[in-house]
Design an enzyme around this catalytic site. Structure first.
Site, PDB file in Angstrom:
ATOM      1  N   TYR A   1      55.344  29.085  38.026  1.00 22.67           N
ATOM      2  CA  TYR A   1      53.913  28.747  37.909  1.00 22.67           C
ATOM      3  C   TYR A   1      53.764  27.263  37.574  1.00 22.67           C
ATOM      4  O   TYR A   1      52.970  26.551  38.207  1.00 22.67           O
ATOM      5  CB  TYR A   1      53.269  29.611  36.822  1.00 22.67           C
TER       6      TYR A   1
ATOM      7  N   GLY B   1      36.801  35.408  36.148  1.00 21.69           N
ATOM      8  CA  GLY B   1      37.349  34.285  35.379  1.00 21.69           C
ATOM      9  C   GLY B   1      36.602  32.974  35.565  1.00 21.69           C
ATOM     10  O   GLY B   1      35.369  32.941  35.669  1.00 21.69           O
ATOM     11  N   ILE B   2      37.358  31.900  35.632  1.00 26.28           N
ATOM     12  CA  ILE B   2      36.779  30.554  35.715  1.00 26.28           C
ATOM     13  C   ILE B   2      36.015  30.395  37.032  1.00 26.28           C
ATOM     14  O   ILE B   2      34.927  29.820  37.075  1.00 26.28           O
ATOM     15  CB  ILE B   2      37.903  29.492  35.598  1.00 26.28           C
TER      16      ILE B   2
ATOM     17  N   ALA C   1      36.556  33.439  43.350  1.00 27.20           N
ATOM     18  CA  ALA C   1      35.277  33.291  42.623  1.00 27.20           C
ATOM     19  C   ALA C   1      34.750  34.608  42.070  1.00 27.20           C
ATOM     20  O   ALA C   1      33.646  34.638  41.541  1.00 27.20           O
ATOM     21  CB  ALA C   1      34.244  32.663  43.556  1.00 27.20           C
ATOM     22  N   ASN C   2      35.535  35.686  42.183  1.00 28.63           N
ATOM     23  CA  ASN C   2      34.994  36.978  41.735  1.00 28.63           C
ATOM     24  C   ASN C   2      35.154  37.227  40.244  1.00 28.63           C
ATOM     25  O   ASN C   2      34.527  38.121  39.696  1.00 28.63           O
ATOM     26  CB  ASN C   2      35.619  38.134  42.534  1.00 28.63           C
TER      27      ASN C   2
HETATM   28  N1  LIG Z   1      43.140  30.788  32.214  1.00 25.40           N
HETATM   29  C1  LIG Z   1      43.818  29.712  31.837  1.00 25.40           C
HETATM   30  O1  LIG Z   1      44.131  29.525  30.643  1.00 25.40           O
HETATM   31  C2  LIG Z   1      44.220  28.677  32.851  1.00 25.40           C
HETATM   32  C3  LIG Z   1      44.886  27.523  32.384  1.00 25.40           C
HETATM   33  C4  LIG Z   1      45.233  26.543  33.307  1.00 25.40           C
HETATM   34  C5  LIG Z   1      44.935  26.721  34.647  1.00 25.40           C
HETATM   35  N2  LIG Z   1      44.307  27.853  35.072  1.00 25.40           N
HETATM   36  C6  LIG Z   1      44.032  27.990  36.506  1.00 25.40           C
HETATM   37  O2  LIG Z   1      42.674  28.317  36.682  1.00 25.40           O
HETATM   38  C7  LIG Z   1      42.511  29.029  37.926  1.00 25.40           C
HETATM   39  C8  LIG Z   1      41.641  30.260  37.705  1.00 25.40           C
HETATM   40  O3  LIG Z   1      42.317  31.093  36.804  1.00 25.40           O
HETATM   41  P1  LIG Z   1      41.598  32.167  35.874  1.00 25.40           P
HETATM   42  O4  LIG Z   1      42.094  31.934  34.506  1.00 25.40           O
HETATM   43  O5  LIG Z   1      40.162  32.235  36.133  1.00 25.40           O
HETATM   44  O6  LIG Z   1      42.348  33.481  36.410  1.00 25.40           O
HETATM   45  P2  LIG Z   1      41.833  34.934  36.848  1.00 25.40           P
HETATM   46  O7  LIG Z   1      40.789  35.407  35.922  1.00 25.40           O
HETATM   47  O8  LIG Z   1      43.077  35.739  37.004  1.00 25.40           O
HETATM   48  O9  LIG Z   1      41.176  34.650  38.274  1.00 25.40           O
HETATM   49  C9  LIG Z   1      41.978  34.291  39.350  1.00 25.40           C
HETATM   50  C10 LIG Z   1      41.186  34.459  40.611  1.00 25.40           C
HETATM   51  O10 LIG Z   1      42.037  34.129  41.718  1.00 25.40           O
HETATM   52  C11 LIG Z   1      41.968  35.202  42.643  1.00 25.40           C
HETATM   53  N3  LIG Z   1      43.187  35.298  43.453  1.00 25.40           N
HETATM   54  C12 LIG Z   1      44.449  35.506  43.050  1.00 25.40           C
HETATM   55  N4  LIG Z   1      45.258  35.560  44.104  1.00 25.40           N
HETATM   56  C13 LIG Z   1      44.488  35.383  45.199  1.00 25.40           C
HETATM   57  C14 LIG Z   1      44.736  35.360  46.587  1.00 25.40           C
HETATM   58  N5  LIG Z   1      45.960  35.551  47.080  1.00 25.40           N
HETATM   59  N6  LIG Z   1      43.707  35.140  47.440  1.00 25.40           N
HETATM   60  C15 LIG Z   1      42.454  34.967  46.967  1.00 25.40           C
HETATM   61  N7  LIG Z   1      42.154  35.000  45.661  1.00 25.40           N
HETATM   62  C16 LIG Z   1      43.156  35.212  44.791  1.00 25.40           C
HETATM   63  C17 LIG Z   1      41.764  36.438  41.799  1.00 25.40           C
HETATM   64  O11 LIG Z   1      41.313  37.523  42.605  1.00 25.40           O
HETATM   65  P3  LIG Z   1      41.506  39.066  42.159  1.00 25.40           P
HETATM   66  O12 LIG Z   1      40.446  39.341  41.132  1.00 25.40           O
HETATM   67  O13 LIG Z   1      41.313  39.809  43.433  1.00 25.40           O
HETATM   68  O14 LIG Z   1      42.887  39.173  41.583  1.00 25.40           O
HETATM   69  C18 LIG Z   1      40.725  35.903  40.845  1.00 25.40           C
HETATM   70  O15 LIG Z   1      39.472  35.887  41.472  1.00 25.40           O
HETATM   71  C19 LIG Z   1      43.926  29.339  38.405  1.00 25.40           C
HETATM   72  O16 LIG Z   1      44.290  28.419  39.406  1.00 25.40           O
HETATM   73  C20 LIG Z   1      44.784  29.136  37.169  1.00 25.40           C
HETATM   74  O17 LIG Z   1      46.102  28.760  37.487  1.00 25.40           O
HETATM   75  C21 LIG Z   1      43.936  28.845  34.202  1.00 25.40           C
END
Ligand SMILES: NC(=O)c1ccc[n+]([C@@H]2O[C@H](COP(=O)([O-])OP(=O)(O)OC[C@H]3O[C@@H](n4cnc5c(N)ncnc54)[C@H](OP(=O)(O)O)[C@@H]3O)[C@@H](O)[C@H]2O)c1
Length: 322
Positions: free
Chosen positions: A201, A53-54, A50-51
């Site tokens: 992935y 992105g989404i 939650a820190n």
């Molecule tokens: N963006 C897209 O286009 C997209 C499309 C389809 C699905 N999604 C899904 O949406 C979700 C959120 O993605 P996002 O786009 O917001 O990505 P993001 O900006 O990279 O955010 C990912 C978050 O997950 C955290 N994280 C990663 N590994 C972790 C771990 N081992 N333990 C705890 N936290 C962890 C990250 O923490 P840190 O900041 O510490 O790295 C960050 O807070 C994901 O499940 C992704 O697969 C995204």
């Protein structure tokens, strides 16, 4: 001749603008918005990752609805910074940060111990944290990082929190991805022991769908759904080569969503009364049995095998499902 050329160029330009505008309108209209007016007074929500992105946007939005919001993040500095920002922006001081690395089963268990000590119930669990990796990386527990973060961690977290979720007839939202449409799940290769696929992935997101559907068959007291947020301009592609990131963030800007827009389908699954258990959602609509869902998502035998194999693997990492 020169006049003919400029006419042609004009036509091309007009057609180009028309196509761009149609795409713009199509994607704008399809984005979907969570229209639920529910408040979360007295409700407890856990959001992993939650820190930024989404996940950050989901947490901020839910904090504005006055719930108790638990930011489950792996980095203390980033988690605390997100907490302060959300408190400041929402005016809700009932926002806390708790440490968890979802790729480490020992960390998931320690996190659940804290939650069980501190909370009487959990109303909504959002398994949002996720990674995209392009090479095989093993965690200290011997799990492949993509599957550890995107599948094993959410599986263990959800099953360990099930009694607290049941107390409130709660909800679980698994943030999946449309990438799952070309994913496959090989239960004999969940640790990438046979090979590491470039579609790792995608495969982990197919596992999210199978887990959602199997959990919905096993637990009738909790509403569980899986959701594709859309293609969202976040840091999730941070491990991709720079040109790919540039294309996603700039050239495809019109086709991608902001994190606030990407949070909407997830919020819909967390709040809307029409959400069906075991359902797969995109753009705030049910997408089951469309071309976006892999056939394997409906393979009950595979879902059961994935559940049982996952249970064994997380147990080998020193955990026991209660
Ligand atoms: N963006 C897209 O286009 C997209 C499309 C389809 C699905 N999604 C899904 O949406 C979700 C959120 O993605 P996002 O786009 O917001 O990505 P993001 O900006 O990279 O955010 C990912 C978050 O997950 C955290 N994280 C990663 N590994 C972790 C771990 N081992 N333990 C705890 N936290 C962890 C990250 O923490 P840190 O900041 O510490 O790295 C960050 O807070 C994901 O499940 C992704 O697969 C995204």
């Amino acid at each position: 001749m020169g006049m003919l050329l400029s006419r042609k160029m004009e036509t091309c330009l007009l057609v180009g603008c028309g196509v761009y505008f149609c795409f713009y309108l199509y994607f704008k209209l399809r984005k979907g918005k969570c229209k639920s007016k529910k408040t979360l007074e007295g409700k407890t929500v856990i959001i992993t990752g939650a820190n930024t992105g989404i996940g950050f946007e989901i947490a901020l939005h839910l904090a504005r609805r006055n719930g108790r919001i638990i930011l489950a993040c792996r980095n203390s500095e980033k988690g605390e910074a997100a907490r302060s920002r959300i408190v400041q922006l929402s005016g809700n001081s009932n926002v806390v940060f708790r440490l968890v690395d979802v790729s480490m089963m020992s960390s998931v268990r320690a996190f659940v111990d804290v939650i069980k000590r501190e909370e009487k119930k959990v109303d909504i669990l959002i398994n949002n944290a996720g990674v995209v990796t392009l090479e095989k990386i093993l965690t200290e527990e011997g799990l492949e990082l993509t599957f550890a973060t995107n599948h094993f961690g959410p599986f263990l977290l959800t099953t360990l929190l099930m009694d607290l979720l049941k107390k409130s007839k709660g909800r679980v939202v698994n943030v999946g991805s449309a990438a799952s449409v070309i994913g496959t799940v090989d239960c004999d290769n969940l640790r990438a022991e046979k090979n590491f696929s470039s579609l790792q992935y995608h495969n982990s997101k197919t596992a999210n769908l199978l887990f959602t559907k199997e959990l919905a068959r096993r637990e009738t007291d909790v509403l569980i759904s899986c959701v594709h947020p859309g293609t969202v301009r976040t840091d999730v592609f941070r491990h991709m080569p720079l040109p790919v990131r540039i294309i996603i963030s700039t050239v495809f800007r019109v086709l991608t969503k902001s994190p606030t827009e990407g949070a909407q389908p997830v919020l819909f699954c967390a709040l809307d009364d029409s959400v069906q258990t075991g359902g797969y959602y995109m753009d705030c609509r049910l997408y089951d049995h469309t071309m976006w869902v892999p056939k394997s998502a409906y393979d009950e035998g595979l879902a059961k095998k994935l559940w049982e194999t996952t249970e064994k693997i997380v147990a080998e990492c020193g955990s026991k499902i209660q």
